[in-house]
Structure formats: C-alpha cells, structure tokens
Design an enzyme around this catalytic site. Structure first.
Site, PDB file in Angstrom:
ATOM      1  N   ALA A 281      21.091   4.329 -27.131  1.00 61.92           N
ATOM      2  CA  ALA A 281      20.032   4.390 -26.131  1.00 61.92           C
ATOM      3  C   ALA A 281      18.829   5.089 -26.742  1.00 61.92           C
ATOM      4  O   ALA A 281      18.909   5.635 -27.841  1.00 61.92           O
ATOM      5  CB  ALA A 281      20.497   5.145 -24.890  1.00 61.92           C
ATOM      6  N   MET A 282      17.698   5.078 -26.012  1.00 53.29           N
ATOM      7  CA  MET A 282      16.468   5.709 -26.514  1.00 53.29           C
ATOM      8  C   MET A 282      15.737   6.386 -25.376  1.00 53.29           C
ATOM      9  O   MET A 282      15.564   5.818 -24.312  1.00 53.29           O
ATOM     10  CB  MET A 282      15.597   4.637 -27.176  1.00 53.29           C
ATOM     11  CG  MET A 282      14.251   5.147 -27.653  1.00 53.29           C
ATOM     12  SD  MET A 282      14.398   6.358 -29.017  1.00 53.29           S
ATOM     13  CE  MET A 282      12.865   7.261 -28.814  1.00 53.29           C
ATOM     14  N   GLU A 283      15.289   7.616 -25.690  1.00 54.60           N
ATOM     15  CA  GLU A 283      14.744   8.497 -24.662  1.00 54.60           C
ATOM     16  C   GLU A 283      13.269   8.278 -24.372  1.00 54.60           C
ATOM     17  O   GLU A 283      12.528   9.253 -24.190  1.00 54.60           O
ATOM     18  CB  GLU A 283      14.968   9.946 -25.093  1.00 54.60           C
ATOM     19  CG  GLU A 283      14.143  10.415 -26.320  1.00 54.60           C
ATOM     20  CD  GLU A 283      14.828  10.253 -27.667  1.00 54.60           C
ATOM     21  OE1 GLU A 283      15.724   9.383 -27.765  1.00 54.60           O
ATOM     22  OE2 GLU A 283      14.484  10.970 -28.620  1.00 54.60           O
ATOM     23  N   ASN A 284      12.786   7.029 -24.300  1.00 56.97           N
ATOM     24  CA  ASN A 284      11.385   6.806 -23.932  1.00 56.97           C
ATOM     25  C   ASN A 284      11.089   7.550 -22.632  1.00 56.97           C
ATOM     26  O   ASN A 284      11.887   7.509 -21.696  1.00 56.97           O
ATOM     27  CB  ASN A 284      11.137   5.316 -23.729  1.00 56.97           C
ATOM     28  CG  ASN A 284      11.654   4.485 -24.873  1.00 56.97           C
ATOM     29  OD1 ASN A 284      11.311   4.724 -26.014  1.00 56.97           O
ATOM     30  ND2 ASN A 284      12.538   3.543 -24.575  1.00 56.97           N
ATOM     31  N   HIS A 314      22.635  12.451 -22.295  1.00 60.00           N
ATOM     32  CA  HIS A 314      21.936  12.746 -23.558  1.00 60.00           C
ATOM     33  C   HIS A 314      20.455  12.350 -23.444  1.00 60.00           C
ATOM     34  O   HIS A 314      19.563  13.140 -23.758  1.00 60.00           O
ATOM     35  CB  HIS A 314      22.639  11.989 -24.695  1.00 60.00           C
ATOM     36  CG  HIS A 314      21.967  12.062 -26.028  1.00 60.00           C
ATOM     37  ND1 HIS A 314      22.518  12.694 -27.111  1.00 60.00           N
ATOM     38  CD2 HIS A 314      20.784  11.559 -26.471  1.00 60.00           C
ATOM     39  CE1 HIS A 314      21.712  12.593 -28.155  1.00 60.00           C
ATOM     40  NE2 HIS A 314      20.651  11.900 -27.790  1.00 60.00           N
ATOM     41  N   GLU A 315      20.202  11.148 -22.977  1.00 64.01           N
ATOM     42  CA  GLU A 315      18.806  10.683 -22.886  1.00 64.01           C
ATOM     43  C   GLU A 315      18.045  11.485 -21.839  1.00 64.01           C
ATOM     44  O   GLU A 315      16.870  11.808 -22.030  1.00 64.01           O
ATOM     45  CB  GLU A 315      18.752   9.183 -22.552  1.00 64.01           C
ATOM     46  CG  GLU A 315      19.536   8.268 -23.499  1.00 64.01           C
ATOM     47  CD  GLU A 315      19.275   8.529 -24.970  1.00 64.01           C
ATOM     48  OE1 GLU A 315      18.143   8.902 -25.325  1.00 64.01           O
ATOM     49  OE2 GLU A 315      20.216   8.377 -25.775  1.00 64.01           O
ATOM     50  N   HIS A 318      16.834  14.717 -23.153  1.00 63.50           N
ATOM     51  CA  HIS A 318      15.653  14.540 -24.006  1.00 63.50           C
ATOM     52  C   HIS A 318      14.342  14.573 -23.211  1.00 63.50           C
ATOM     53  O   HIS A 318      13.280  14.814 -23.785  1.00 63.50           O
ATOM     54  CB  HIS A 318      15.701  13.187 -24.709  1.00 63.50           C
ATOM     55  CG  HIS A 318      16.430  13.168 -26.019  1.00 63.50           C
ATOM     56  ND1 HIS A 318      16.205  14.082 -27.017  1.00 63.50           N
ATOM     57  CD2 HIS A 318      17.345  12.293 -26.522  1.00 63.50           C
ATOM     58  CE1 HIS A 318      16.958  13.771 -28.074  1.00 63.50           C
ATOM     59  NE2 HIS A 318      17.658  12.699 -27.791  1.00 63.50           N
ATOM     60  N   GLU A 337      18.145  15.934 -31.672  1.00 66.46           N
ATOM     61  CA  GLU A 337      19.377  15.192 -31.378  1.00 66.46           C
ATOM     62  C   GLU A 337      20.550  16.124 -31.068  1.00 66.46           C
ATOM     63  O   GLU A 337      21.336  15.878 -30.148  1.00 66.46           O
ATOM     64  CB  GLU A 337      19.736  14.263 -32.544  1.00 66.46           C
ATOM     65  CG  GLU A 337      18.753  13.128 -32.743  1.00 66.46           C
ATOM     66  CD  GLU A 337      18.472  12.354 -31.466  1.00 66.46           C
ATOM     67  OE1 GLU A 337      19.252  12.433 -30.505  1.00 66.46           O
ATOM     68  OE2 GLU A 337      17.432  11.678 -31.417  1.00 66.46           O
TER      69      GLU A 337
HETATM   70 ZN    ZN Z   1      18.953  11.350 -28.859  1.00 65.99          ZN
END
Ligand code: ZN
Length: 861
Positions: A281-284, A314-315, A318, A337
C-alpha cells in the site's frame, strides 16, 4: 541516467536556492490509451539570478514558460530535467507536456479490466515518480500546495488528496479514456477542479481515476467528522468486505489521535484497492492506495486478514508520521517506515481483535530482519542515501523490519510513557515541516532522561546482529551463577546495550508455565544475571522472553532439549515462536541438520493453531527441503514431507485456516500418484475434503499443482482462464503455464518476461513464480548461464521495479548447487562496474546459495 538519479547533494543545493509555494496541475485523461496531457504551473521563490532545474519524465514537452518568457524545450529539456536559468525572487513556471501511461506500477499506471473493458488509472509516486505525471521539484523537503484539475470521462470517480469536487460537464469530446477502444463513441467528458492541498511533499500526492465502486462512511475525530471511502474496481465489488476495512480504520483513528495528541491532519480519508500494484500500500495523503490482493475472492488465511489490517493501520499512521511531519531526505526513510511498522503493530495489539500482533511481529517481521541483516549487503539502519538509486534498493528488511525491531527495543529502553510523551512534543513542534532523526531523539532524551547519542550510534549507525547465549551453572538443582554472553560477527563486531527479559519456565501438567521473569539491561561481552542465583534450575530458560530485544538467541543445551522434546507444551504463542525461531536460526547457521528441522516441523504442522506460526513453519520447512537438505537425502525427505502434508491436510478441521494452508503447501509438493489423484478429484468435484469449498482461487492452486507435475496441459489452463477471465485469472494462468515441466514452457516464460518488454508488472511476477517452480531442477540448468548474461541489459533497459523483479525472481535459486554459486561469483568478479543496485541484488543471491551449500554440508553429516 544521471539526470534521473538525483543525488542528495543536488537536492540540498536545490533547496538552498528554491522554495516552493504552489503547484497547479492540469491533466487531460481523454487523449488516448497511451498518453495524457499535462500542464503544470509552479509558483516558487528562489535566489535571484541563480540557475536550477525541475524534474520531468515525459515523452515530449511542448512549452516551457518561465516568468513570462518562453524557453525552447529542445534547448532546456534533456535527461529528465528542465533547466531553469536566471531565476527571479518570485517565479512562475508553466510546463506543457505529454505524459505516458505505464504498465509497471510506477507513475500513472493504466489498467483495462478484462471483465468489462473499463479503464482504471492510479498513480504511484514514491520514490521519484510524480515527475512521470507533472513537472516537479522531486524531493521531500520542497513541500508545496498541490491543486489538481482533471478532465476525464464523466462516469468516472476521481479521487485525489483533497475531497472530490462536483465535476463540470463540458459537452462531448472523443472519449478515448473511456474504454480501451481508441475510437470510442463520443462520451460525456467532465472536469474536476480540486481544492489545493495543505503543504505536502510531492511523493504523497495522488490521483486515482476510473469507474471505481465505492462504500462511504465517516469517523468522528478531534478535527470534526472525517469522510471515509473504500473503493475498488466494479468487477471486484462483490468481494469487497468494506465493513472490516472500515472497522480497522476507525480503530486506528481513535488510537493514533490519542497516542500522538494531534488531530487527523487531512480533510478526508479514502482507501482504494488498485489493480497490478507493486507494494502492499502507499500512504498518499488522504488517498491511500492498497494492493488488490487484499480483496478476498475466496477463503484466505487468517494471517493474510491480519496482515491486511496491519497494512491499513500502517498507512494511517503515516498520515501523521511521514505526511504531516516528513523526512528531510531519504536518509530517514527507515524512520518513516519503521515508525509506521511499530505504531501499527502497537495499535493492532492494543486496539483491535489481534491482541497477539507482537507474536506475528516476532514470527514474520523479525525473521525478515535477521535474514536481511546476515546478508553481505546489510547496512546500518540509518543508511547513507547518496542518491535515488540507493533509495530504491533500500525498501528492504533493514529499513522496515530491523528498524521497527530496534524501535521496539528503543521503547523498552526509554519506557513506553516517556516514548509517547516524546512523540507528542515531536508532532506539536514539527507539524507540516521536515525533520531528521536528531529531532526525534532530542524529544525522547528530554522525556526519558536517557542518553540516546551512544545508543543511536551503536544501534542505528552500525550493521549486523548480535547473538545472546545464556550461561548457567548449578548445584543440586539450584542456580549458582548466571550470565548472558554477547557475540558479534567478525564483519560487524559491534556489541550493543540491550534491554531484555529472561523467563524461567517449568513443565506443569504437560505445559510450560512461566514461574519467574527478570528484566534487565545487558551490555558488553558478558552480563551477570544475579536475580537468577539461588533459584531452582528451570526446565526451560528463555533469553529475550517477551521479545523486547533484537538479537539471535540460543538456548542452553538442557532447555533446547526440553523444548524440542515437547514443543507443543509451549502453549503461549510468543515463547513458542521464540523457540522455533532459535531452532530455525540454528538450521540456517548449520548448527542443526536441515532434515532434523523438517522432522520437527512435520511433528508440529498438524497441531499449530496460530496462523502466522503455521505459515512460517510451512515456509521454513519448504526452504529446508528445497535447498538445505543434502542432495543425497532430498528425494526421501521431500517424499516424507509431501506425505505428512497430505495426511495433515486430510485431517485438518473442515473449513479451518489450517486446512487451507496445509492444502496449499501439500499442493506445491504434490507429485506422488496418490497426491495427483486427489488433486484431480478435488478439481473435478469427484472427491471432497471435509468442509473445503473449492473456490476459484483454490481451483488455480490445484490446477497449478497438476501443471507443475506435468498432469495438466495448456488446453486445460486455457479452459480455466475462460472460466475465470479476470485480472486475477490472467495472472494465475500465466503462473500455471510457466510451471509446466517442459523446456518449451520455461523458454516461453523466460522470453515473455525477460527478453521481451511489455508484460504488466503483476503478470510478470506470476510468470516468474511459475518459472521457478519445478520438481525436476534440471529444467532450470540452462538458465544459470542465460540469467547472468541477461543481467546488465535487463537493468539498463527496464524500469527500476521491473528490473528488480526480474533479477530477484528469475534467479534459479532452487538449483542451490556449486555450479550456480560459481556462476554468480564469476559474474560479480567480472562486473565491478555494474550499477550498485544490481550488484547488491546479485550478491544477495550469492549469499543465499552459499548459505544453502553450508546447510547441505551439515545435513550430509
Ligand atoms: Zn510505509
């Protein structure tokens, strides 16, 4: 590609000259299936008269206007950079270009759904790929506001960092973006003008577009009600369990706001499951993208469900650590991270149903860290990120897993309350800014009173893992002296301070019960544990009880014998995980014969109830059988494991997590007539296992197993694909085809993925899995030579993600013999000038084979 590979020095020099205020990015997604229109206007301040550059990766640039003056693109755009001469104190730059859609998961990824022909787009920008979509000063400390204006088919959902505005319909225009056909009938086109974001880094900006399905909700926060959205492709909507996703999300909002004493910083929070996604996944900011494998088409393991919840948390973590407060440069990627890993695991253990999350952390995360830390490529947690290429190969077990383990150790070292107080003042001080590690340590020192300067040097600036061994002497059943010795590998000789616990366990009615626990600081080569002196010798003495420390652990001889004689008597999952990890580590180090480890695992497989522990036992026994067991014993040990897995699968409780895991593991080894007959029967429905529902994903598991054994051909795989003509179906079919045990099948897989460019990232990964899956390793022998010959051109000609995927996944690991090792060493010797990222990946392959050969030697006796 020096222009693409921005260095830390260049970034520092640029941010000394430039500071960015705002971007207005206008994208036209209606211009065809290959490219899109992009116009960027940047407002920024600069040192008057200075020269700088802005980043852009685009097939063509049509116009560059700086402060009203037109700059010739031919003269000013080269090597992924636009040169900006003679800057003013305040500047306005407008760049018009044509951007390219990608199928590699980097930049603007374009995907066409085979189920209905609909187009789905999403962006992925970390580390340096926003420049594939707009002109940008691509470095995390040049924060700015971003305003996106997007023209796209009117029936699409447009999702970005800010809430989606009402679109304005602008009549008809040929709608090439609407379906995969370039001559689509004119459709309604609309334009969405988003509000500008707060000041953020470019790598967390995002745009997701397509006819995504959505489930909406909201959550009460300290900043008021925040809208929530969960999105997926329409053809996946039937499988989306949005309730579970939202439940974990809401638990995270409450937990993190309290823990960080800081309201959620963005206007809304959307989570979008996206196809063909490279990472988890990505924390945009406010617009998190998540791999689609986390939508479950059929039954999945408990371990995966738990992992998805962890990823969600996790995301979300962030949003504060990373997005609100951002690292100055990628040197602190690890902190970004590791913090998210630590914070999400803490939240999962304390605020969700997964109260055993730290056992999972010990089993999965730490095992990854220890493995990575014993490769020749290991590096200090605080890595020296001299340029973007260094960053890209550093999304590894040190950056994520060791960093998080050491952060857990730091929390034990300073205490949980002081740690939280330090975090709170860190967020209060640095909100919307950029920081380095020193800024966090300053706060933690203030709240804990501990000196973290030395601690940080020893833990963060040196590499390698220590080994801790208990030394106990006794008389008449009473301990007379106890100490813990610490050693370090020759290459990384640092001894470190550890905060840890020692547990004493006694066997009571067939169960190991903890009768005493002592927590202490240890340091140096040997530390006395006076608290144990005078106590009765326990049946099992466990160093690093509760898993506070980051270290390899050995048990004393009597404790090891007691634990391995009755591993099931370790009823608590965390100490059980610790003891099994020690046994596995001994196997990897050639201190325990691989065949013995496989027998131990075989005993435990039918009884393990913890999903992550079962998963780890299966993975480790597979690795042992495939590459650690001595070649002369391998056929026999493999047959034994196959048969043990078959029995365990038949006996597993109907519909249980164990049944699914054991079935999958057995299928991967299935080759006996008895196994093949059952595979066939389960697939046709003529045979059944109690409570097992043969869903589409299990059908692929069974069929791939048959294909691997040469018992299913292309026609049958094609027929299955017809039954499941979806994105997942295409990926699974690619794997099954590549798994067939013929020279032609391996050749085709190799050619399609390695020699030709064009397979989407997800199909390439599955093709590689099938390619590497063989019962007869001779099928891969020709690829020892071909693999090494192809390395340089693959690295040179493919995008970073695709190149790395090929170099890691197409290495014929399973051969694990001297010939393979020699060939890899020879390539390294002959290629001193190869790019460092490539050399590093190949060196890791070499280390893995060298370790396997040592284990084989031990196993041969
Ligand atoms: Zn991350």
């Amino acid at each position: 590609m020096p222009g693409k590979n921005l260095t830390r020095d260049e970034a520092a020099a640029r941010s000394a000259i430039v500071s960015t205020d705002s971007y207005a990015v206008s994208l036209d997604l209606t211009t065809g299936p290959d490219t899109f229109g992009t116009v960027t206007t940047v407002q920024f301040r600069a040192t008057e008269g200075a020269e700088s550059f802005i980043d852009l990766c685009a097939p063509s640039v049509s116009s560059i206007v700086l402060n009203g003056e037109s700059l010739d693109p031919v003269e000013h755009y080269a090597d992924s950079r636009i040169r900006l001469p003679r800057l003013a104190a305040r500047n306005t730059l407008t760049v018009e270009a044509t951007g390219a859609y990608m199928n590699t998961g980097e930049g603007m990824h374009r995907f066409v759904d085979p189920a209905d022909g609909e187009v789905y787009l999403y962006t992925q920008f970390e580390v340096p790929d926003s420049r594939r979509v707009f002109a940008v000063f691509e470095q995390p400390d040049l924060k700015a506001t971003f305003q996106f204006t997007v023209t796209a088919p009117a029936h699409w959902q447009l999702i970005s960092n800010q809430p989606t505005p009402q679109p304005v319909t602008a009549g008809s225009k040929p709608g090439a973006g609407q379906t995969d056909s370039s001559d689509a009938t004119p459709g309604d086109i609309a334009t969405w003008t988003f509000e500008p974001t707060p000041p953020i880094s470019s790598y967390i900006t995002a745009l997701v577009a397509g006819p995504y399905a959505v489930v909406r909700d909201e959550v009460a926060t300290r900043a008021g009600t925040v809208p929530l959205g969960v999105f997926c492709r329409r053809s996946m909507e039937q499988y989306l369990d949005a309730d579970n996703v939202l439940e974990a999300t809401k638990a995270g909002f409450t937990f993190f706001e309290e823990e960080f004493d800081q309201p959620y910083p963005f206007a809304k929070y959307d989570q979008i499951f996206t196809p063909e996604y490279n990472a988890g996944a990505m924390e945009n900011a406010g617009c998190v993208t998540i791999v689609e494998a986390y939508i479950f088409r059929g039954k999945v393991t408990e371990a995966i469900i738990e992992r998805r919840a962890l990823t969600i948390l996790h995301e979300l973590a962030h949003m504060w650590f990373g997005d609100l407060v951002t690292m100055k440069w990628w040197d602190d990627l690890w902190l970004n991270e590791s913090f998210a890993e630590w914070a999400s695991t803490t939240c999962q253990a304390e605020a969700t149903q997964w109260s055993q999350a730290w056992t999972t952390f010990a089993t999965a995360e730490k095992a990854w860290a220890y493995r990575q830390d014993q490769l020749s490529s290991t590096h200090p947690i605080a890595a020296d990120m001299v340029d973007l290429e260094a960053v890209e190969v550093n999304f590894d077990g040190i950056t994520y897993a060791k960093g998080a383990s050491v952060l857990k150790q730091l929390v034990a070292y300073v205490g949980r309350e002081p740690f939280r107080d330090g975090l709170r003042s860190y967020f209060a001080k640095h909100a919307w800014g950029n920081t380095t590690l020193a800024d966090l340590l300053t706060e933690l020192e203030a709240t804990s009173g501990r000196d973290l300067h030395t601690w940080s040097q020893l833990w963060l600036e040196t590499a390698g893992v220590n080994t801790l061994v208990p030394q106990v002497t006794s008389q008449d059943g009473t301990i007379t002296a106890a100490s813990i010795t610490q050693t370090a590998p020759d290459e990384w000789p640092t001894l470190r301070p550890h905060r840890l616990a020692v547990g004493c366990y006694d066997l009571v009615d067939g169960e190991f019960v903890r009768t005493h626990r002592v927590e202490l600081d240890i340091d140096g080569a040997s530390t006395q544990v006076p608290d144990l002196v005078g106590r009765p010798v326990p049946d099992l003495l466990l160093v690093n009880d509760d898993d506070l420390a980051y270290a390899k652990i050995r048990l004393d001889e009597a404790s090891l014998a007691a634990a391995l004689a009755q591993p099931r008597a370790l009823v608590d999952s965390l100490p059980r995980s610790q003891v099994l990890a020690a046994a596995w580590d001994m196997t990897r180090d050639g201190e325990m014969a691989a065949s013995d480890y496989v027998s131990l695992a075989q005993q435990l497989l039918p009884f393990e109830t913890e999903s992550n522990l079962l998963r780890s036992l299966i993975e480790q026994s597979s690795t042992a059988v495939l590459t650690y067991v001595a070649p002369a014993k391998r056929a026999a040990v493999t047959a034994e494991l196959e048969s043990a897995l078959l029995d365990a699968t038949r006996e597993a409780a109907g519909g249980s997590d164990a049944q699914l895991q054991l079935l999958t593991a057995w299928a991967s080894f299935a080759r006996s007539p008895q196994s093949l007959e059952l595979l066939r029967g389960l697939l046709s429905g003529e045979q059944a296992l109690d409570g097992l529902i043969v869903d589409q994903d299990i059908r692929w598991t069974l069929l791939t197993a048959l294909a691997t054994a040469g018992a299913a051909d292309e026609t049958e795989i094609d027929a299955e694909l017809e039954r499941d003509d979806t994105a997942t179906g295409r990926e699974k079919a690619a794997r099954a085809l590549a798994a067939r045990p013929t020279a032609e099948a391996k050749e085709t897989a190799w050619r399609d993925a390695v020699e030709h460019d064009g397979l989407p990232n997800a199909v390439l990964a599955q093709t590689a899995l099938g390619f590497g899956r063989v019962h007869d390793t001779a099928l891969l022998e020709p690829y020892v030579e071909r693999y090494h010959s192809a390395l340089s051109s693959v690295w040179e000609s493919r995008t970073h993600h695709i190149a790395e995927s090929i170099v890691v996944r197409f290495y014929p690991h399973v051969l694990a013999d001297q010939h393979l090792l020699d060939a890899t060493v020879a390539w390294l010797d002959a290629s001193p000038e190869a790019p460092s990222g490539l050399r590093r990946t190949v060196a890791e392959n070499r280390d893995t084979v060298a370790r396997a050969l040592k284990a084989q030697e031990r196993d041969a006796g």
